[in-house]
Design a protein around this motif. Structure first.
Motif, PDB file in Angstrom:
ATOM      1  N   LYS A 110       0.819  -1.212   0.000  1.00  0.00           N
ATOM      2  CA  LYS A 110       0.000   0.000   0.000  1.00  0.00           C
ATOM      3  C   LYS A 110       0.850   1.259   0.000  1.00  0.00           C
ATOM      4  O   LYS A 110       0.644   2.162  -0.801  1.00  0.00           O
ATOM      5  N   SER A 111       1.808   1.321   0.905  1.00  0.00           N
ATOM      6  CA  SER A 111       2.591   2.556   1.034  1.00  0.00           C
ATOM      7  C   SER A 111       3.479   2.806  -0.178  1.00  0.00           C
ATOM      8  O   SER A 111       3.869   3.955  -0.439  1.00  0.00           O
ATOM      9  N   ILE A 112       3.770   1.758  -0.944  1.00  0.00           N
ATOM     10  CA  ILE A 112       4.632   1.940  -2.111  1.00  0.00           C
ATOM     11  C   ILE A 112       3.857   2.493  -3.301  1.00  0.00           C
ATOM     12  O   ILE A 112       4.459   2.874  -4.320  1.00  0.00           O
ATOM     13  N   GLN A 113       2.540   2.587  -3.190  1.00  0.00           N
ATOM     14  CA  GLN A 113       1.721   3.022  -4.329  1.00  0.00           C
ATOM     15  C   GLN A 113       2.151   4.390  -4.867  1.00  0.00           C
ATOM     16  O   GLN A 113       2.243   4.582  -6.082  1.00  0.00           O
ATOM     17  N   SER A 114       2.402   5.335  -3.982  1.00  0.00           N
ATOM     18  CA  SER A 114       2.798   6.679  -4.443  1.00  0.00           C
ATOM     19  C   SER A 114       4.107   6.628  -5.226  1.00  0.00           C
ATOM     20  O   SER A 114       4.297   7.389  -6.181  1.00  0.00           O
ATOM     21  N   SER A 115       5.005   5.715  -4.854  1.00  0.00           N
ATOM     22  CA  SER A 115       6.276   5.566  -5.574  1.00  0.00           C
ATOM     23  C   SER A 115       6.052   4.959  -6.953  1.00  0.00           C
ATOM     24  O   SER A 115       6.700   5.350  -7.933  1.00  0.00           O
ATOM     25  N   VAL A 116       5.138   3.998  -7.030  1.00  0.00           N
ATOM     26  CA  VAL A 116       4.803   3.389  -8.317  1.00  0.00           C
ATOM     27  C   VAL A 116       4.189   4.441  -9.243  1.00  0.00           C
ATOM     28  O   VAL A 116       4.499   4.516 -10.439  1.00  0.00           O
ATOM     29  N   GLU A 117       3.330   5.272  -8.673  1.00  0.00           N
ATOM     30  CA  GLU A 117       2.708   6.343  -9.455  1.00  0.00           C
ATOM     31  C   GLU A 117       3.762   7.344  -9.942  1.00  0.00           C
ATOM     32  O   GLU A 117       3.687   7.843 -11.076  1.00  0.00           O
ATOM     33  N   LYS A 118       4.728   7.632  -9.097  1.00  0.00           N
ATOM     34  CA  LYS A 118       5.802   8.563  -9.478  1.00  0.00           C
ATOM     35  C   LYS A 118       6.626   7.985 -10.617  1.00  0.00           C
ATOM     36  O   LYS A 118       6.990   8.704 -11.565  1.00  0.00           O
ATOM     37  N   ALA A 119       6.925   6.682 -10.538  1.00  0.00           N
ATOM     38  CA  ALA A 119       7.669   6.025 -11.615  1.00  0.00           C
ATOM     39  C   ALA A 119       6.877   6.078 -12.916  1.00  0.00           C
ATOM     40  O   ALA A 119       7.421   6.395 -13.988  1.00  0.00           O
ATOM     41  N   ASN A 120       5.594   5.792 -12.820  1.00  0.00           N
ATOM     42  CA  ASN A 120       4.732   5.798 -13.997  1.00  0.00           C
ATOM     43  C   ASN A 120       4.700   7.180 -14.654  1.00  0.00           C
ATOM     44  O   ASN A 120       4.777   7.311 -15.882  1.00  0.00           O
ATOM     45  N   ALA A 121       4.611   8.212 -13.846  1.00  0.00           N
ATOM     46  CA  ALA A 121       4.581   9.590 -14.357  1.00  0.00           C
ATOM     47  C   ALA A 121       5.882   9.957 -15.059  1.00  0.00           C
ATOM     48  O   ALA A 121       5.893  10.778 -15.972  1.00  0.00           O
ATOM     49  N   ALA A 122       6.982   9.317 -14.640  1.00  0.00           N
ATOM     50  CA  ALA A 122       8.296   9.587 -15.245  1.00  0.00           C
ATOM     51  C   ALA A 122       8.569   8.690 -16.443  1.00  0.00           C
ATOM     52  O   ALA A 122       9.665   8.741 -17.023  1.00  0.00           O
ATOM     53  N   GLY A 123       7.592   7.851 -16.801  1.00  0.00           N
ATOM     54  CA  GLY A 123       7.773   6.954 -17.935  1.00  0.00           C
ATOM     55  C   GLY A 123       8.591   5.726 -17.618  1.00  0.00           C
ATOM     56  O   GLY A 123       9.077   5.033 -18.519  1.00  0.00           O
ATOM     57  N   VAL A 124       8.748   5.424 -16.330  1.00  0.00           N
ATOM     58  CA  VAL A 124       9.519   4.264 -15.896  1.00  0.00           C
ATOM     59  C   VAL A 124       8.571   3.095 -15.647  1.00  0.00           C
ATOM     60  O   VAL A 124       7.566   3.238 -14.942  1.00  0.00           O
ATOM     61  N   LYS A 125       8.892   1.939 -16.223  1.00  0.00           N
ATOM     62  CA  LYS A 125       8.047   0.755 -16.092  1.00  0.00           C
ATOM     63  C   LYS A 125       8.326   0.053 -14.759  1.00  0.00           C
ATOM     64  O   LYS A 125       9.449   0.069 -14.257  1.00  0.00           O
ATOM     65  N   VAL A 126       7.295  -0.586 -14.216  1.00  0.00           N
ATOM     66  CA  VAL A 126       7.425  -1.299 -12.945  1.00  0.00           C
ATOM     67  C   VAL A 126       6.972  -2.741 -13.115  1.00  0.00           C
ATOM     68  O   VAL A 126       5.838  -3.010 -13.527  1.00  0.00           O
ATOM     69  N   VAL A 127       7.869  -3.670 -12.808  1.00  0.00           N
ATOM     70  CA  VAL A 127       7.552  -5.094 -12.772  1.00  0.00           C
ATOM     71  C   VAL A 127       7.439  -5.497 -11.308  1.00  0.00           C
ATOM     72  O   VAL A 127       8.426  -5.450 -10.568  1.00  0.00           O
ATOM     73  N   ALA A 128       6.232  -5.850 -10.866  1.00  0.00           N
ATOM     74  CA  ALA A 128       6.046  -6.304  -9.484  1.00  0.00           C
ATOM     75  C   ALA A 128       6.530  -7.744  -9.385  1.00  0.00           C
ATOM     76  O   ALA A 128       6.114  -8.607 -10.167  1.00  0.00           O
ATOM     77  N   TYR A 129       7.412  -7.986  -8.425  1.00  0.00           N
ATOM     78  CA  TYR A 129       8.050  -9.295  -8.285  1.00  0.00           C
ATOM     79  C   TYR A 129       7.615  -9.961  -6.985  1.00  0.00           C
ATOM     80  O   TYR A 129       7.800  -9.410  -5.895  1.00  0.00           O
ATOM     81  N   ASP A 130       7.001 -11.112  -7.097  1.00  0.00           N
ATOM     82  CA  ASP A 130       6.579 -11.954  -5.975  1.00  0.00           C
ATOM     83  C   ASP A 130       5.417 -11.368  -5.178  1.00  0.00           C
ATOM     84  O   ASP A 130       4.510 -12.081  -4.793  1.00  0.00           O
ATOM     85  N   ARG A 131       5.442 -10.053  -4.915  1.00  0.00           N
ATOM     86  CA  ARG A 131       4.331  -9.390  -4.234  1.00  0.00           C
ATOM     87  C   ARG A 131       3.757  -8.305  -5.150  1.00  0.00           C
ATOM     88  O   ARG A 131       4.513  -7.554  -5.755  1.00  0.00           O
ATOM     89  N   LEU A 132       2.449  -8.229  -5.222  1.00  0.00           N
ATOM     90  CA  LEU A 132       1.802  -7.269  -6.119  1.00  0.00           C
ATOM     91  C   LEU A 132       1.657  -5.914  -5.437  1.00  0.00           C
ATOM     92  O   LEU A 132       0.853  -5.748  -4.521  1.00  0.00           O
ATOM     93  N   ALA A 133       2.436  -4.955  -5.878  1.00  0.00           N
ATOM     94  CA  ALA A 133       2.342  -3.592  -5.347  1.00  0.00           C
ATOM     95  C   ALA A 133       1.091  -2.915  -5.889  1.00  0.00           C
ATOM     96  O   ALA A 133       0.606  -3.237  -6.973  1.00  0.00           O
ATOM     97  N   GLN A 134       0.568  -1.974  -5.138  1.00  0.00           N
ATOM     98  CA  GLN A 134      -0.553  -1.184  -5.616  1.00  0.00           C
ATOM     99  C   GLN A 134      -0.053  -0.060  -6.521  1.00  0.00           C
ATOM    100  O   GLN A 134       1.087   0.360  -6.437  1.00  0.00           O
ATOM    101  N   GLY A 135      -0.955   0.421  -7.375  1.00  0.00           N
ATOM    102  CA  GLY A 135      -0.580   1.468  -8.312  1.00  0.00           C
ATOM    103  C   GLY A 135      -0.481   0.931  -9.727  1.00  0.00           C
ATOM    104  O   GLY A 135      -0.741  -0.250  -9.984  1.00  0.00           O
ATOM    105  N   PRO A 136      -0.084   1.783 -10.691  1.00  0.00           N
ATOM    106  CA  PRO A 136      -0.047   1.398 -12.111  1.00  0.00           C
ATOM    107  C   PRO A 136       1.155   0.519 -12.459  1.00  0.00           C
ATOM    108  O   PRO A 136       2.114   0.944 -13.124  1.00  0.00           O
TER     109      PRO A 136
END
Length: 363
Positions: A110-136
């Motif tokens: 949950k708390s990592i969601q804002s970081s995932v959103e920040k990465a997405n806004a910067a055009g950086v892709k996120v691969v969730a590994y083993d645990r599914l992070a919230q966010g895009p």
């Protein structure tokens, strides 16, 4: 100057300009090729090191596969040491360094969601590994976590036999910030509910074995050791702490686990743990690395890499691969963890376990 000479000079000048243009184009293309190579820059963010899998298996497997697919790739590695705040800071560092893809195993989904959103806004892709992070999140690879809990619950029931109705079990479900823990728990309950009485049930923050030890000691004191017939442990780290508490109380009952840690395999041989669930690390690591390299190179992920979708806690539909877990017991150690290359017989069968190994056919 004759007209012929002037023409020759002009032609020579044109050739020189053409050669200069070709050289310039060649330099530009070389520079472009170098830049393309530099684009394969991946941040690997793992959650902790108390569980032996991350440093012993996940990290080296992921890094090796990335280098196999993209030899010139740059990998920036981070371990959050169980701190969600640290992991958020590490994402910021990865973005500042110019990582184009993050392989992220979240401490707190949950708390990592804002970081995932920040990465997405910067055009950086996120691969969730083993645990599914919230966010895009762009892609996810893990094991069928509900199935893990079902396998654990069924193994516990099988080990209990007729004792399932004669006493109570204690459940240790893992960290409440880990979305996988909720799935393990749901899977276990789907098998255990109505078939055994649950005397005590605990969440254990950060998957801390010491906390699990204290919780188990408290359960024994509260329920009475003669009334406890079995223990559900969501992973092997917790099982290590639980088994110590059981031993201190002179209690020997079926105990589950997960992750196929070396000490858990040895406890299974010694009879102080009943099963563990193996989630072979290399297939999971290889898929994550392949996803990351493809995304870093601007490629779309093929259907064999993302055959299904899952829904994150924040509601996003995420393309995913879910692998199949395997139960490890005393009878199939050679055909599971040894065959899969996790451990050699020599690593498992230290002098303290030599007799148990011989009885189990591990020679």
């Amino acid at each position: 100057m004759t007209r012929t000479l002037r023409a020759a000079i002009a032609l020579t000048g044109t050739a020189a300009l053409s050669l200069s243009a070709l050289l310039t184009t060649g330099v530009a293309q070389a520079t472009s090729g170098q830049a393309a190579k530099q684009q394969v820059r991946i941040g690997l963010l793992l959650p902790e090191s108390k569980t032996t899998r991350y440093e012993k298996f996940d990290r080296p497997y992921i890094e090796a596969k990335i280098k196999e697919l993209a030899p010139d790739a740059r990998i920036d590695y981070y371990n959050a040491a169980e701190s969600a705040t640290t992991q958020q800071q590490q994402v910021n560092t990865a973005l500042a360094k110019g990582d184009k893809v993050l392989i992220l195993d979240a401490v707190d989904s949950k708390s990592i969601q804002s970081s995932v959103e920040k990465a997405n806004a910067a055009g950086v892709k996120v691969v969730a590994y083993d645990r599914l992070a919230q966010g895009p999140v762009d892609a996810y690879v893990s094991y069928d976590n509900k199935k893990v809990g079902q396998l654990q619950g069924q193994a516990l029931l099988d080990a209990l036999g007729d004792k399932a109705k004669s006493g109570q079990i204690v459940m240790h479900n893992g960290s409440p910030t880990d979305p996988n823990a909720a799935e393990f728990k749901a899977g276990a309950h789907s098998v255990l509910d109505g078939k055994v009485k649950i005397g005590k049930e605990y969440d254990t923050p950060n998957w801390d074995p010491n906390n699990a030890n204290q919780q188990m000691s408290g359960a024994i004191a509260a329920l009475g050791k003669d009334n406890i017939v079995g223990v559900y442990s969501a992973n092997d780290g917790l099982a290590a702490g639980i088994s110590t508490a059981l031993k201190a109380s002179g209690l020997s009952v079926p105990l589950t686990g997960q992750d196929a840690q070396l000490d858990a395999v040895q406890r299974i041989l010694a009879g102080t743990q009943t099963i563990t669930v193996e989630k072979p690390y290399k297939p999971e690591a290889d898929i994550a690395a392949t996803m990351a390299v493809n995304l870093a190179e601007g490629k779309k992920l093929t259907k064999d890499l993302i055959p299904t979708t899952v829904t994150s806690g924040s509601g996003e539909k995420v393309p995913a691969t879910l692998l199949t877990p395997v139960v490890v017991n005393k009878d199939n150690i050679k055909d599971t963890v040894v065959k899969d290359g996790l451990y050699t017989v020599k690593e498992i069968c230290t002098p303290a376990y030599a007799d148990a190994c011989k009885k189990a056919g591990l020679e």
